[in-house]
Motif scaffolding. Structure first.
Motif, PDB file in Angstrom:
ATOM      1  N   GLY A 350       0.770  -1.267  -0.233  1.00 21.83           N
ATOM      2  CA  GLY A 350      -0.282  -0.030  -0.202  1.00 21.83           C
ATOM      3  C   GLY A 350       0.568   0.967  -0.275  1.00 21.83           C
ATOM      4  N   LEU A 351       0.067   2.057   0.276  1.00 18.23           N
ATOM      5  CA  LEU A 351       0.901   3.713  -0.007  1.00 18.23           C
ATOM      6  C   LEU A 351       2.041   4.011   1.251  1.00 18.23           C
ATOM      7  CD1 LEU A 351       0.434   6.305  -1.146  1.00 18.23           C
ATOM      8  CD2 LEU A 351      -0.769   7.238   0.773  1.00 18.23           C
ATOM      9  N   VAL A 352       1.339   3.409   2.486  1.00 16.16           N
ATOM     10  CA  VAL A 352       2.514   3.104   3.342  1.00 16.16           C
ATOM     11  C   VAL A 352       3.590   2.468   2.698  1.00 16.16           C
ATOM     12  CG1 VAL A 352       3.137   2.398   5.667  1.00 16.16           C
ATOM     13  CG2 VAL A 352       0.663   2.584   5.581  1.00 16.16           C
ATOM     14  N   GLY A 353       3.915   1.636   2.456  1.00 18.87           N
ATOM     15  CA  GLY A 353       4.470   0.989   2.304  1.00 18.87           C
ATOM     16  C   GLY A 353       5.532   0.960   1.508  1.00 18.87           C
ATOM     17  N   LEU A 354       4.593   2.387   0.205  1.00 17.60           N
ATOM     18  CA  LEU A 354       5.695   2.906  -0.813  1.00 17.60           C
ATOM     19  C   LEU A 354       6.428   4.571  -0.498  1.00 17.60           C
ATOM     20  CD1 LEU A 354       5.439   3.088  -3.926  1.00 17.60           C
ATOM     21  CD2 LEU A 354       3.307   4.749  -4.478  1.00 17.60           C
ATOM     22  N   VAL A 355       5.735   4.895   0.796  1.00 13.54           N
ATOM     23  CA  VAL A 355       6.415   5.855   0.942  1.00 13.54           C
ATOM     24  C   VAL A 355       7.738   4.811   1.986  1.00 13.54           C
ATOM     25  CG1 VAL A 355       6.460   7.680   2.852  1.00 13.54           C
ATOM     26  CG2 VAL A 355       4.398   6.996   0.772  1.00 13.54           C
ATOM     27  N   ASN A 356       7.685   4.168   2.282  1.00 17.75           N
ATOM     28  CA  ASN A 356       8.763   3.486   2.984  1.00 17.75           C
ATOM     29  C   ASN A 356      10.193   2.868   2.233  1.00 17.75           C
ATOM     30  OD1 ASN A 356       9.165   1.323   6.066  1.00 17.75           O
ATOM     31  ND2 ASN A 356      10.280   2.491   5.052  1.00 17.75           N
ATOM     32  N   TRP A 357       9.578   3.027   0.847  1.00 20.48           N
ATOM     33  CA  TRP A 357      10.789   2.283  -0.411  1.00 20.48           C
ATOM     34  C   TRP A 357      11.381   3.503  -0.837  1.00 20.48           C
ATOM     35  CZ3 TRP A 357      13.784   0.439  -2.163  1.00 20.48           C
ATOM     36  CH2 TRP A 357      14.291  -0.047  -3.606  1.00 20.48           C
ATOM     37  N   ALA A 358      10.321   4.313  -0.268  1.00 18.94           N
ATOM     38  CA  ALA A 358      10.838   5.729  -1.167  1.00 18.94           C
ATOM     39  C   ALA A 358      11.997   6.618  -0.692  1.00 18.94           C
ATOM     40  CB  ALA A 358       9.907   6.296  -2.241  1.00 18.94           C
ATOM     41  N   LEU A 359      11.520   6.026   0.473  1.00 17.61           N
ATOM     42  CA  LEU A 359      13.017   6.809   1.680  1.00 17.61           C
ATOM     43  C   LEU A 359      13.900   6.449   1.526  1.00 17.61           C
ATOM     44  CD1 LEU A 359      10.525   7.847   4.937  1.00 17.61           C
ATOM     45  CD2 LEU A 359      11.208   9.584   2.869  1.00 17.61           C
ATOM     46  N   VAL A 360      13.482   5.084   1.575  1.00 15.32           N
ATOM     47  CA  VAL A 360      14.819   4.441   1.404  1.00 15.32           C
ATOM     48  C   VAL A 360      15.386   3.990   0.248  1.00 15.32           C
ATOM     49  CG1 VAL A 360      15.212   1.018   0.986  1.00 15.32           C
ATOM     50  CG2 VAL A 360      13.838   2.183   3.433  1.00 15.32           C
ATOM     51  N   PHE A 361      15.079   4.481  -0.716  1.00 16.13           N
ATOM     52  CA  PHE A 361      15.718   4.277  -2.271  1.00 16.13           C
ATOM     53  C   PHE A 361      16.397   5.806  -2.255  1.00 16.13           C
ATOM     54  CE2 PHE A 361      15.730   5.690  -6.818  1.00 16.13           C
ATOM     55  CZ  PHE A 361      16.220   4.471  -7.448  1.00 16.13           C
ATOM     56  N   ALA A 362      16.189   6.633  -1.715  1.00 18.47           N
ATOM     57  CA  ALA A 362      16.070   8.331  -1.562  1.00 18.47           C
ATOM     58  C   ALA A 362      17.209   8.273  -0.666  1.00 18.47           C
ATOM     59  CB  ALA A 362      15.113   9.094  -0.915  1.00 18.47           C
ATOM     60  N   GLU A 363      17.331   8.322   0.077  1.00 19.92           N
ATOM     61  CA  GLU A 363      18.704   7.111   1.105  1.00 19.92           C
ATOM     62  C   GLU A 363      19.749   6.799   1.399  1.00 19.92           C
ATOM     63  OE1 GLU A 363      18.893   5.972   6.076  1.00 19.92           O
ATOM     64  OE2 GLU A 363      18.334   5.107   4.958  1.00 19.92           O
ATOM     65  N   ALA A 364      19.720   5.997   0.098  1.00 20.05           N
ATOM     66  CA  ALA A 364      20.597   5.129  -0.224  1.00 20.05           C
ATOM     67  C   ALA A 364      21.415   5.932  -1.386  1.00 20.05           C
ATOM     68  CB  ALA A 364      20.584   3.730  -1.028  1.00 20.05           C
ATOM     69  N   TRP A 365      20.493   6.976  -2.187  1.00 22.13           N
ATOM     70  CA  TRP A 365      21.914   7.113  -3.189  1.00 22.13           C
ATOM     71  C   TRP A 365      22.038   8.611  -2.947  1.00 22.13           C
ATOM     72  CZ3 TRP A 365      22.466   8.523  -8.167  1.00 22.13           C
ATOM     73  CH2 TRP A 365      21.894   7.594  -9.024  1.00 22.13           C
ATOM     74  N   LEU A 366      21.115   9.680  -1.570  1.00 22.71           N
ATOM     75  CA  LEU A 366      22.315  10.618   0.011  1.00 22.71           C
ATOM     76  C   LEU A 366      23.286  10.442   0.412  1.00 22.71           C
ATOM     77  CD1 LEU A 366      18.757  12.372   0.994  1.00 22.71           C
ATOM     78  CD2 LEU A 366      19.960  13.109  -0.877  1.00 22.71           C
ATOM     79  N   LYS A 367      22.987   9.202   0.992  1.00 22.36           N
ATOM     80  CA  LYS A 367      24.915   8.840   1.170  1.00 22.36           C
ATOM     81  C   LYS A 367      25.720   8.238   0.621  1.00 22.36           C
ATOM     82  CE  LYS A 367      22.979   6.637   5.535  1.00 22.36           C
ATOM     83  NZ  LYS A 367      22.404   6.256   6.836  1.00 22.36           N
ATOM     84  N   GLY A 368      24.800   7.901  -0.645  1.00 26.61           N
ATOM     85  CA  GLY A 368      26.282   7.410  -1.973  1.00 26.61           C
ATOM     86  C   GLY A 368      27.030   8.777  -2.554  1.00 26.61           C
ATOM     87  N   PHE A 369      26.188   9.132  -2.995  1.00 22.08           N
ATOM     88  CA  PHE A 369      26.378  11.174  -3.207  1.00 22.08           C
ATOM     89  C   PHE A 369      27.587  11.235  -2.334  1.00 22.08           C
ATOM     90  CE2 PHE A 369      23.979  11.681  -6.547  1.00 22.08           C
ATOM     91  CZ  PHE A 369      24.763  12.388  -7.476  1.00 22.08           C
ATOM     92  N   TYR A 370      27.006  11.352  -1.157  1.00 22.86           N
ATOM     93  CA  TYR A 370      28.260  11.884   0.225  1.00 22.86           C
ATOM     94  C   TYR A 370      29.357  11.426   0.404  1.00 22.86           C
ATOM     95  CZ  TYR A 370      29.999  12.979   4.841  1.00 22.86           C
ATOM     96  OH  TYR A 370      30.490  13.658   6.186  1.00 22.86           O
ATOM     97  N   ARG A 371      29.281   9.854   0.462  1.00 17.18           N
ATOM     98  CA  ARG A 371      30.530   8.772   0.465  1.00 17.18           C
ATOM     99  C   ARG A 371      31.232   9.399  -0.902  1.00 17.18           C
ATOM    100  NH1 ARG A 371      30.370   5.035   4.766  1.00 17.18           N
ATOM    101  NH2 ARG A 371      29.185   5.988   5.912  1.00 17.18           N
TER     102      ARG A 371
END
Length: 431
Positions: A350-371
Motif C-alpha cells: 500500500g501507500l505506507v509501504g510505497l512511501v517507506n520504499w521511496a525513503l529507502v531509495f532516496a536515502e541510499a542515493w544521498l549517502k552514496g553521493f556523500y560517500r
C-alpha cells in the motif's frame, strides 16, 4: 601499463591472490556462493529452460537452504558489525518489518509468511557481505560471482546452443544460463560494472578484472537487450563520473551539479515525454503491455490503498475474485509480476509501504553521493544505484526474495550507511 608491468602482474597473480585472501578464503567462497545462488543462474541448467512443475518448485525452494545457512554462519562471525549495520539502517529494517506485518492483512497469510522468511534471508546475505568485507575485497567477491555466470553463459551458448541461445521469441539471441535474453543482459551489465570497479580498487589484479569486464560487456551486447545496454552505458558512465570527481573538490562539485541536472532532465523526460524514453529502451508506448498491468493495479488498489494486499501473494492467488483476476481482466493477459518496483511495492504494502520504499531509495542515493564526495565510497555504489533506479521503472526488483539484484541493493545501502570505510587504512584506491 607497460609490457614489463603486465608480465609482472601475470607472474604474481596467483601468489598475490592467495596471499591477499589467505585469512578470508572461507568467507570468499561463501560470499561468492551466496551471490551465485541468488542470481538463479543455476535454475535453468539444473531444472530445464521450460516451465517447472509444482514438484520442481518445491525442490527449488529447498535448494536455497544451504545458502541461507552460509549467510547465518557469516552473520555469527561478524555479529558486532552486523548489529552496527542494523542500527544504522532503520528505514530498510522498517520496510522489511512492514512486509512481515502484512501477514496480518494478507489475502494469503501462509504465502506471505513463507516469502518473508526468504526475503529476510536474502537481506541477511546483503547485510553480512557488506559488513564482512572492505570495499576492495567486497567488489572482488561480487565480481567473482559474475565471472562464474559469465563463463557458464559462454559455455552454454557456444557448446550447447540449443540451451544457451533463444529458440522461439528471439531466435539466435544469447541467453546463457537464464531463460530469457534480458536476464543475461541485465546481469552482465551489472557484472561488467562490478568487475570494472574491482579493477580500480585492486590495481594488483587490474588486468584480470579489466579482461573480465570486456567479456561481460560482450555478453551484454550478444543478449541484444537494449535496456541492458543503456544500463551498461549508465553504469560505466557512473564509474567515469566518480573517477573524475575524485580528481579534486572543484571538479567534484561541478560534476555533482551536472549529475543533478541530468537527473532532473531525466525526471522531466519521464513526466512530459515518456515516449522518447520508451524509444531509448526499445519499448513501445505501452512498455510491451506493462502500462495495461499498471492500469489494472491502480484499479484494484482503490479497495486497499493504504496497506495493500500483503507481501508477495497477489500473483499466486488465481481465485475468481482475487486481485489478480481483476488485473488480468483489465490488462488482457495474465501477468506474473507488476513489472515495476514501485507498483509492486504499492500492490503488496500500500501507500505506507510505497512511501517507506521511496525513503529507502532516496536515502541510499544521498549517502552514496556523500560517500563519493568524501572519497570513502566504492566505485560500485552509485553506478549500481543508477542501474537499479532505471531498471526499477519496468522491473519488479525491490523486496524480491532470493534475488541477486535486491541483495546487491541491500549491500550498497548498508555499505554506504556504515562508518568511514576501512579501505583507507588497508588499500589504496588507484586508477
Amino acid at each position: 601499463m607497460s609490457a614489463g608491468g603486465l608480465k609482472a602482474e601475470l607472474r604474481d597473480f596467483w601468489p598475490r591472490l592467495i596471499d591477499d585472501w589467505r585469512d578470508d578464503w572461507l568467507s570468499l567462497i561463501m560470499g561468492v556462493a551466496l551471490l551465485f545462488a541468488f542470481s538463479q543462474a543455476w535454475l535453468c541448467p539444473l531444472f530445464g529452460y521450460g516451465d517447472q512443475s509444482p514438484a520442481v518448485g518445491g525442490l527449488i525452494r529447498n535448494f536455497y537452504y544451504p545458502f541461507y545457512l552460509m549467510a547465518v554462519t557469516v552473520a555469527v562471525v561478524c555479529w558486532r558489525g552486523l548489529l552496527s549495520a542494523v542500527w544504522r539502517t532503520p528505514l530498510l529494517l522498517c520496510l522489511c518489518g512492514l512486509c512481515a506485518a502484512s501477514y496480518l492483512w494478507s489475502i494469503d497469510p501462509s504465502g506471505t509468511f513463507r516469502r518473508v522468511i526468504a526475503l529476510f534471508m536474502t537481506m541477511l546475505g546483503g547485510y553480512v557481505l557488506a559488513v564482512r568485507f572492505q570495499w576492495a575485497r567486497l567488489l572482488e567477491v561480487i565480481a567473482a560471482a559474475f565471472v562464474i555466470m559469465m563463463i557458464g553463459s559462454y559455455v552454454f551458448a557456444l557448446f550447447l546452443p540449443r540451451l544457451g541461445l533463444m529458440q522461439d521469441l528471439f531466435p539466435g539471441a544469447w541467453r546463457g544460463l537464464w531463460a530469457e535474453k534480458n536476464n543475461l543482459g541485465s546481469f552482465m551489465s551489472i557484472g561488467a560494472v562490478a568487475a570494472a570497479a574491482a579493477a580500480l580498487h585492486n590495481p594488483q589484479r587490474r588486468t584480470f578484472w579489466w579482461g573480465m569486464t570486456a567479456g561481460m560487456v560482450l555478453l551484454t551486447l550478444l543478449s541484444t537487450s537494449k535496456t541492458s545496454l543503456v544500463c551498461l552505458v549508465l553504469g560505466m558512465g557512473g564509474i567515469g563520473f566518480i573517477y573524475l570527481a575524485r580528481k579534486g573538490p572543484i571538479l567534484g562539485i561541478l560534476l555533482s551539479w551536472l549529475a543533478l541536472t541530468v537527473l532532473l532532465g531525466l525526471g522531466a523526460l519521464i513526466l512530459y515525454a515518456p515516449d522518447k524514453l520508451y524509444l531509448l529502451l526499445g519499448k513501445d508506448a505501452t512498455l510491451t503491455g506493462r502500462t495495461f498491468i499498471w492500469d489494472g493495479i491502480t484499479r484494484v488498489m482503490q479497495d486497499r490503498p493504504l496497506l495493500g494486499y500483503g507481501y508477495g501473494v497477489v500473483w499466486s492467488d488465481e481465485s475468481d475474485y482475487a486481485p489478480l483476476a481483476k488485473i488480468t481482466h483489465v490488462a488482457g493477459f495474465r501477468a506474473f509480476h507488476a513489472h515495476s518496483c514501485w507498483y509492486e511495492v504499492w500492490l503488496g504494502l500500500g501507500l505506507v509501504g510505497l512511501v517507506n520504499w521511496a525513503l529507502v531509495f532516496a536515502e541510499a542515493w544521498l549517502k552514496g553521493f556523500y560517500r563519493m564526495l568524501r572519497g570513502t565510497g566504492g566505485y560500485f555504489a552509485l553506478p549500481m544505484l543508477g542501474i537499479y533506479g532505471l531498471s526499477s521503472l519496468t522491473e519488479s526488483m525491490a523486496l524480491s526474495w532470493n534475488d541477486l539484484r535486491w541483495c546487491l541493493f541491500v549491500i550498497v545501502a548498508v555499505k554506504v550507511s556504515l562508518p568511514r570505510d576501512e579501505d583507507s587504512k588497508n588499500f589504496t584506491l588507484r586508477a
